[in-house]
Design a protein around this motif. Structure first.
Motif, PDB file in Angstrom:
ATOM      1  N   PHE A 139       6.530  14.992  10.228  1.00  0.00           N
ATOM      2  CA  PHE A 139       7.860  15.025   9.601  1.00  0.00           C
ATOM      3  C   PHE A 139       7.942  14.059   8.424  1.00  0.00           C
ATOM      4  CE2 PHE A 139       8.818  16.918  13.696  1.00  0.00           C
ATOM      5  CZ  PHE A 139       9.698  17.937  13.358  1.00  0.00           C
ATOM      6  N   ALA A 140       7.161  12.974   8.460  1.00  0.00           N
ATOM      7  CA  ALA A 140       7.103  12.088   7.294  1.00  0.00           C
ATOM      8  C   ALA A 140       6.470  12.813   6.113  1.00  0.00           C
ATOM      9  CB  ALA A 140       6.312  10.828   7.637  1.00  0.00           C
ATOM     10  N   VAL A 141       5.497  13.689   6.385  1.00  0.00           N
ATOM     11  CA  VAL A 141       4.895  14.499   5.328  1.00  0.00           C
ATOM     12  C   VAL A 141       5.911  15.500   4.795  1.00  0.00           C
ATOM     13  CG1 VAL A 141       3.029  16.092   4.770  1.00  0.00           C
ATOM     14  CG2 VAL A 141       2.615  14.169   6.321  1.00  0.00           C
ATOM     15  N   LEU A 142       6.699  16.097   5.691  1.00  0.00           N
ATOM     16  CA  LEU A 142       7.735  17.042   5.242  1.00  0.00           C
ATOM     17  C   LEU A 142       8.766  16.353   4.349  1.00  0.00           C
ATOM     18  CD1 LEU A 142       8.380  19.083   8.528  1.00  0.00           C
ATOM     19  CD2 LEU A 142       6.932  19.693   6.569  1.00  0.00           C
ATOM     20  N   LEU A 143       9.045  15.082   4.610  1.00  0.00           N
ATOM     21  CA  LEU A 143       9.957  14.338   3.739  1.00  0.00           C
ATOM     22  C   LEU A 143       9.397  14.210   2.325  1.00  0.00           C
ATOM     23  CD1 LEU A 143      11.075  11.421   6.100  1.00  0.00           C
ATOM     24  CD2 LEU A 143      12.585  13.135   5.098  1.00  0.00           C
ATOM     25  N   LEU A 144       8.084  14.200   2.213  1.00  0.00           N
ATOM     26  CA  LEU A 144       7.441  13.987   0.906  1.00  0.00           C
ATOM     27  C   LEU A 144       7.372  15.253   0.069  1.00  0.00           C
ATOM     28  CD1 LEU A 144       5.872  11.715  -0.650  1.00  0.00           C
ATOM     29  CD2 LEU A 144       3.781  12.661   0.361  1.00  0.00           C
ATOM     30  N   VAL A 145       7.537  16.424   0.665  1.00  0.00           N
ATOM     31  CA  VAL A 145       7.303  17.679  -0.033  1.00  0.00           C
ATOM     32  C   VAL A 145       8.263  17.918  -1.197  1.00  0.00           C
ATOM     33  CG1 VAL A 145       7.327  20.192   0.241  1.00  0.00           C
ATOM     34  CG2 VAL A 145       6.210  18.757   1.963  1.00  0.00           C
TER      35      VAL A 145
ATOM     36  N   ALA B 292      13.517   5.849   1.648  1.00  0.00           N
ATOM     37  CA  ALA B 292      14.758   5.670   2.406  1.00  0.00           C
ATOM     38  C   ALA B 292      14.478   5.592   3.895  1.00  0.00           C
ATOM     39  CB  ALA B 292      15.727   6.811   2.102  1.00  0.00           C
ATOM     40  N   PHE B 293      13.601   6.457   4.363  1.00  0.00           N
ATOM     41  CA  PHE B 293      13.243   6.491   5.782  1.00  0.00           C
ATOM     42  C   PHE B 293      12.530   5.203   6.210  1.00  0.00           C
ATOM     43  CE2 PHE B 293       9.033   7.627   7.719  1.00  0.00           C
ATOM     44  CZ  PHE B 293       9.379   7.375   9.042  1.00  0.00           C
ATOM     45  N   ILE B 294      11.499   4.806   5.458  1.00  0.00           N
ATOM     46  CA  ILE B 294      10.712   3.632   5.849  1.00  0.00           C
ATOM     47  C   ILE B 294      11.523   2.356   5.698  1.00  0.00           C
ATOM     48  CG2 ILE B 294       8.678   2.247   5.285  1.00  0.00           C
ATOM     49  CD1 ILE B 294       7.203   4.795   4.606  1.00  0.00           C
ATOM     50  N   ALA B 295      12.263   2.219   4.595  1.00  0.00           N
ATOM     51  CA  ALA B 295      13.043   0.996   4.374  1.00  0.00           C
ATOM     52  C   ALA B 295      14.108   0.821   5.451  1.00  0.00           C
ATOM     53  CB  ALA B 295      13.697   1.034   2.992  1.00  0.00           C
ATOM     54  N   THR B 296      14.709   1.915   5.886  1.00  0.00           N
ATOM     55  CA  THR B 296      15.724   1.820   6.929  1.00  0.00           C
ATOM     56  C   THR B 296      15.121   1.384   8.259  1.00  0.00           C
ATOM     57  OG1 THR B 296      17.000   3.573   5.840  1.00  0.00           O
ATOM     58  CG2 THR B 296      17.564   3.068   8.118  1.00  0.00           C
TER      59      THR B 296
ATOM     60  N   VAL C 207       0.834  -1.210   0.000  1.00  0.00           N
ATOM     61  CA  VAL C 207       0.000   0.000   0.000  1.00  0.00           C
ATOM     62  C   VAL C 207       0.865   1.254   0.000  1.00  0.00           C
ATOM     63  CG1 VAL C 207      -1.659   1.333   1.359  1.00  0.00           C
ATOM     64  CG2 VAL C 207      -1.962  -1.136   1.097  1.00  0.00           C
ATOM     65  N   ILE C 208       1.922   1.253   0.815  1.00  0.00           N
ATOM     66  CA  ILE C 208       2.798   2.431   0.882  1.00  0.00           C
ATOM     67  C   ILE C 208       3.524   2.641  -0.433  1.00  0.00           C
ATOM     68  CG2 ILE C 208       4.876   3.342   1.990  1.00  0.00           C
ATOM     69  CD1 ILE C 208       3.920   1.994   4.576  1.00  0.00           C
ATOM     70  N   LEU C 209       4.057   1.569  -1.012  1.00  0.00           N
ATOM     71  CA  LEU C 209       4.764   1.691  -2.296  1.00  0.00           C
ATOM     72  C   LEU C 209       3.837   2.205  -3.396  1.00  0.00           C
ATOM     73  CD1 LEU C 209       7.048  -1.482  -2.406  1.00  0.00           C
ATOM     74  CD2 LEU C 209       7.783   0.908  -2.369  1.00  0.00           C
ATOM     75  N   ALA C 210       2.638   1.660  -3.446  1.00  0.00           N
ATOM     76  CA  ALA C 210       1.702   2.091  -4.483  1.00  0.00           C
ATOM     77  C   ALA C 210       1.356   3.567  -4.329  1.00  0.00           C
ATOM     78  CB  ALA C 210       0.433   1.234  -4.422  1.00  0.00           C
ATOM     79  N   SER C 211       1.123   4.003  -3.093  1.00  0.00           N
ATOM     80  CA  SER C 211       0.761   5.407  -2.888  1.00  0.00           C
ATOM     81  C   SER C 211       1.914   6.344  -3.228  1.00  0.00           C
ATOM     82  CB  SER C 211       0.321   5.624  -1.442  1.00  0.00           C
ATOM     83  OG  SER C 211       1.397   5.384  -0.547  1.00  0.00           O
ATOM     84  N   LEU C 212       3.144   5.909  -3.004  1.00  0.00           N
ATOM     85  CA  LEU C 212       4.295   6.765  -3.283  1.00  0.00           C
ATOM     86  C   LEU C 212       4.644   6.798  -4.773  1.00  0.00           C
ATOM     87  CD1 LEU C 212       6.682   5.912  -0.303  1.00  0.00           C
ATOM     88  CD2 LEU C 212       5.556   8.099  -0.732  1.00  0.00           C
ATOM     89  N   LEU C 213       4.594   5.654  -5.416  1.00  0.00           N
ATOM     90  CA  LEU C 213       5.065   5.551  -6.798  1.00  0.00           C
ATOM     91  C   LEU C 213       4.008   5.933  -7.820  1.00  0.00           C
ATOM     92  CD1 LEU C 213       7.123   2.236  -6.528  1.00  0.00           C
ATOM     93  CD2 LEU C 213       7.914   4.604  -6.297  1.00  0.00           C
TER      94      LEU C 213
ATOM     95  N   GLY D 117      10.705  13.579  -3.020  1.00  0.00           N
ATOM     96  CA  GLY D 117      10.127  13.194  -1.736  1.00  0.00           C
ATOM     97  C   GLY D 117       9.807  11.713  -1.631  1.00  0.00           C
ATOM     98  N   ALA D 118       9.402  11.091  -2.743  1.00  0.00           N
ATOM     99  CA  ALA D 118       9.090   9.661  -2.688  1.00  0.00           C
ATOM    100  C   ALA D 118      10.326   8.852  -2.310  1.00  0.00           C
ATOM    101  CB  ALA D 118       8.540   9.196  -4.036  1.00  0.00           C
ATOM    102  N   ALA D 119      11.482   9.214  -2.860  1.00  0.00           N
ATOM    103  CA  ALA D 119      12.724   8.507  -2.529  1.00  0.00           C
ATOM    104  C   ALA D 119      13.118   8.764  -1.076  1.00  0.00           C
ATOM    105  CB  ALA D 119      13.848   8.947  -3.472  1.00  0.00           C
ATOM    106  N   ARG D 120      12.893   9.954  -0.583  1.00  0.00           N
ATOM    107  CA  ARG D 120      13.221  10.271   0.805  1.00  0.00           C
ATOM    108  C   ARG D 120      12.354   9.445   1.772  1.00  0.00           C
ATOM    109  NH1 ARG D 120      15.943  15.461   1.543  1.00  0.00           N
ATOM    110  NH2 ARG D 120      16.552  16.213  -0.515  1.00  0.00           N
ATOM    111  N   VAL D 121      11.076   9.373   1.467  1.00  0.00           N
ATOM    112  CA  VAL D 121      10.194   8.586   2.323  1.00  0.00           C
ATOM    113  C   VAL D 121      10.566   7.112   2.262  1.00  0.00           C
ATOM    114  CG1 VAL D 121       7.808   7.851   2.682  1.00  0.00           C
ATOM    115  CG2 VAL D 121       8.310  10.241   2.175  1.00  0.00           C
TER     116      VAL D 121
END
Length: 339
Positions: A196-202, A212-216, A91-97, A206-210
């Motif tokens: 702050f997760a929303v700020l990463l997306l701005v 990186a954060f979630i995968a880590t 769900v997260i990947l689909a929403s980001l990509l 932003g998709a790559a930043r989010v």
């Protein structure tokens, strides 16, 4: 048959009613009573020896319908946990990509459920944090973070705190400090950190930043779990989370560095040492977040914040390591890889 009787069965000697006969001469009343035959009574029962109850080791584990079944050293249903985790990741990947703003809906839904779970847990502990202003403020903080950036998130947080304090005035002074403080804690702990997760997306990347954060953070959970199960011998905080070990922490750091470094270098074009720093920092913050929620649950006497996710508990049980890591990830990437 009693000889010469009426045909009724013999029921034994007939007791003599009335005053006892006088004792023979030369005997005291006590001696006379001692010489009398004992009165008929019920026959003694044979001693019954109860068989000892067999132990679990003798008969093996018994599977009781409806009872929680053994889950091994992991302490949870791993099949369900992996399935739910894979579904959430999809769900997260689909929403980001596919469409980045869709990630806002995912974050908003998750944070609203987490707020309700945390409020209910605090209510079980005796506090009564105002839930309506926190829920309304959650939506406002996420919207302001997306449209106004960091300053919008801060303004939304301050307005939500003010609303919590004013809302609680309506129920009187009894327990005001306790309830208002609990409401501020929920606002700070869940929607502010999630902002702050929303700020990463701005930014444009932003998709790559989010990711990186979630995968880590996922690497922290997987690496720490695997190393803890296989090698864990030295507890890190036994009074808070007995299953966490220093060996598991080492596995978390290693997994986070191995996951974060290639993402920071290849997807965000940052330095390799920045990836190492990013991974190590998030391993620490994710572990602190996990321990922090475990501390709250220990204090409240509960195991999970909810039961919405089989094998995981509630939404809040999945956000515990993500929330503080989102703030650190935003700050680090703002320095290492400016948008």
């Amino acid at each position: 048959m009693h000889p010469g009787g009426s045909g009724d069965p013999d029921t034994g000697p007939i007791p003599i009613l009335g005053p006892r006969p006088a004792p023979p001469p030369g005997r005291s009343p006590a001696e006379a009573r001692a010489a009398e035959p004992p009165a008929p009574g019920p026959e003694p029962r044979a001693a019954v020896t109860e068989a000892p109850t067999p132990t679990t080791e003798e008969i093996g584990p018994t599977l009781v319908p409806g009872a929680r079944q053994p889950t091994g050293r992991a302490g949870r249903n791993m099949v369900a946990a992996i399935g739910v985790g894979a579904g959430l990741g999809a769900v997260i990947l689909a929403s980001l990509l596919i469409y980045r703003p869709a990630f806002l809906l995912v974050v908003t839904a998750a944070v609203l459920v987490a707020v309700v779970e945390l409020v209910r847990a605090l209510q079980a502990g005796g506090a009564r944090p105002p839930v309506v202003p926190v829920l309304v403020g959650t939506v406002a903080m996420i919207a302001l973070a997306w449209t106004r950036g960091g300053s919008g998130l801060v303004v939304g947080f301050l307005l939500t705190v003010l609303a919590v304090l004013l809302w609680r005035l309506g129920t009187g002074p009894a327990g005001y400090l306790r309830d208002a403080s609990a409401g501020v804690l929920v606002t700070l702990y869940v929607p502010l950190l999630a902002g702050f997760a929303v700020l990463l997306l701005v930014p444009d990347d932003g998709a790559a930043r989010v990711l990186a954060f979630i995968a880590t953070v996922v690497g922290n959970d997987v690496g720490g779990f695997a190393a803890g199960v296989l090698f864990g011998k030295h507890p890190m905080a036994p009074s808070i989370s007995p299953k966490k070990s220093w060996e598991g922490m080492a596995g978390s750091v290693l997994a986070c560095v191995l996951i974060a470094t290639p993402i920071v270098v290849l997807a965000l074009e940052g330095p390799w040492w920045g990836g190492v720093l990013f991974g190590a920092a998030l391993a620490v913050t994710a572990t602190i977040g996990d321990l922090g929620e475990s501390l709250i649950k220990r204090d409240l006497g509960i195991k999970d914040m909810g039961n919405l996710l089989p094998g995981h508990g509630g939404i809040m049980d999945r956000l515990d390591s993500l929330l503080p890591s989102a703030a650190v990830a935003y700050l680090l990437l703002s320095v290492l890889v400016p948008g």
